[in-house]
Design a protein around this motif. Sequence first.
Motif, PDB file in Angstrom:
ATOM      1  N   ALA A   1       0.924  -1.060   0.047  1.00 26.96           N
ATOM      2  CA  ALA A   1       0.155   0.058   0.031  1.00 26.96           C
ATOM      3  C   ALA A   1       0.757   1.128   0.199  1.00 26.96           C
ATOM      4  CB  ALA A   1      -0.889  -0.033   1.179  1.00 26.96           C
ATOM      5  N   GLY A   2       1.966   1.363   0.600  1.00 25.95           N
ATOM      6  CA  GLY A   2       2.929   2.514   0.553  1.00 25.95           C
ATOM      7  C   GLY A   2       3.227   2.667  -0.692  1.00 25.95           C
ATOM      8  N   ASP A   3       3.608   2.038  -1.416  1.00 24.19           N
ATOM      9  CA  ASP A   3       3.996   2.164  -3.096  1.00 24.19           C
ATOM     10  C   ASP A   3       2.811   3.194  -3.530  1.00 24.19           C
ATOM     11  OD1 ASP A   3       6.356   0.835  -2.787  1.00 24.19           O
ATOM     12  OD2 ASP A   3       5.618  -0.950  -3.556  1.00 24.19           O
ATOM     13  N   LEU A   4       1.639   2.437  -3.496  1.00 25.41           N
ATOM     14  CA  LEU A   4       0.501   3.225  -4.153  1.00 25.41           C
ATOM     15  C   LEU A   4       0.143   4.537  -3.353  1.00 25.41           C
ATOM     16  CD1 LEU A   4      -1.831   2.984  -6.371  1.00 25.41           C
ATOM     17  CD2 LEU A   4      -3.321   2.050  -4.309  1.00 25.41           C
ATOM     18  N   ALA A   5       0.302   4.832  -2.091  1.00 22.91           N
ATOM     19  CA  ALA A   5       0.226   5.885  -1.405  1.00 22.91           C
ATOM     20  C   ALA A   5       1.191   6.891  -2.084  1.00 22.91           C
ATOM     21  CB  ALA A   5       0.206   5.681   0.153  1.00 22.91           C
ATOM     22  N   ALA A   6       2.528   6.566  -2.100  1.00 31.32           N
ATOM     23  CA  ALA A   6       3.449   7.465  -2.719  1.00 31.32           C
ATOM     24  C   ALA A   6       3.098   8.007  -3.997  1.00 31.32           C
ATOM     25  CB  ALA A   6       4.848   6.834  -2.577  1.00 31.32           C
ATOM     26  N   LEU A   7       2.722   7.050  -4.972  1.00 34.08           N
ATOM     27  CA  LEU A   7       2.301   7.381  -6.314  1.00 34.08           C
ATOM     28  C   LEU A   7       1.117   8.372  -6.306  1.00 34.08           C
ATOM     29  CD1 LEU A   7       2.921   6.947  -9.303  1.00 34.08           C
ATOM     30  CD2 LEU A   7       1.319   4.767  -8.918  1.00 34.08           C
TER      31      LEU A   7
END
Length: 339
Positions: free
Chosen positions: A94-100
Motif C-alpha cells: 500500500a505504501g507504494d500506491l500511497a506515494a504514487l
Amino acid sequence: MSEFDITSVEPLDEAELDFEGALRPSSLDEFVGQRRVVGQLDLLLKAAEMDSRTPDHILLAGPPGLGKTTLAMIVAHETGRALRMSSGPAISHAGDLAALLSSLVPGEVLFIDEIHRMARSAEEMLYLAMEDFRIDIMVGKGVGASSIPLELPPFTLVGATTRTGLLANPLRDRFGFTGHLEFYETEELLRVLTRSAALLGLEIPQPALAEIAGRSRGTPRIANRLLRRVRDYMTVHSSESAIDAVNNALALYDVDPRGLDRLDRSVLTVLINRFAGGPVGVSSLAVSIGEDAETIEAVVEPFLIREGLIVRTPRGRVATQEGWKHLGLTPPANDPTLL
C-alpha cells in the motif's frame, strides 16, 4: 575514438527508441482497429471536456499487444493532461500506491499496466482513491494507531489487464468504462503495417505487407516486430525482391504461413507425434518440450485454439484434423477424439 567506443553506439540506440515511440499513434483518429472501443472512448473524452471535468476511470482489457498502453497515452494526449505510468507488479504494498497517488497533479492520467497483479493491500486502498479521491494513511501500530485522511486531486486511472477475471469485483465496478480489445483482422493489420512501413521509409508492395499481416496472429505488436525483422533482412539482402525478402525473413525467424512459431509447432508436434493427437494434460505437454506449463496455457494454447488446431476437452488437449493437416500428416480414420 575507438571503433568500438560505446559513445559511437548511443545515438543509434536513441534513434531506435525514438522510432519505437513514433510507431505509436498519438490520437484516436490515427489509431487503427478496435472501432467500437475507440468510438466509446471518443464519446467519453469529449463529454468530459464539454462538462469541464476529469474523465471517468478507464479499464482496458484484452490480450497483450493490442494497444492498451497506446490507448492510455492517447487518453492523456487527447485531454491535454500529464501521464504517469506504473505497473501492477511494481506496486507491492500500500505504501507504494500511497506515494504514487500523493504525487499526482490535478487532472493527471495514471496508467497502471497489469493492474490485476497489484498487491491486495494496495488494491483496497485504490477503492477509496478512485471513488472519493482520498486515501487513509495509518500512523502508529496497535492500540495507539490512528488514520489520517489525505485528500487527492481529481485524476483519471487507466488500468490495463490481460486477465479480467483476476480483478476483484469491487475494483472492476469502480471503473466508469471498460473497453474489451479484440484481435485484429488481417485487413486492419495491413493498415497498421502500411503506416509503419511509411514511417520506416520502406517501399514494400501491398502483397508483401499482406503476407506479414497474415502471419501476425491478429496482433499489431507482432506485426510491427516482424516488419522490423523484414527491414533488417532487406538491408542485408538488398538484391532480393520484397516478397522474397518477406518470405525468407519470416522463414529465418521460424514464422510459418499461419503465424505459428517454433514453440507453437513444438507443442503441436509433440501432441500429435508423441501422444497420438491426445487427449493429454498441459503438464505432460510442458514436460515433453521442456517449457513452463503457464507459458503454454497463456501464450501458446490460446492461439492454437483460435486457429482451430487444438481443442480443450475434459480429458485434456486434443489435436484437430486441421492440426494434423497443418503438419502435413494424415489424421487417423474414425478416431472419435478428432474434431
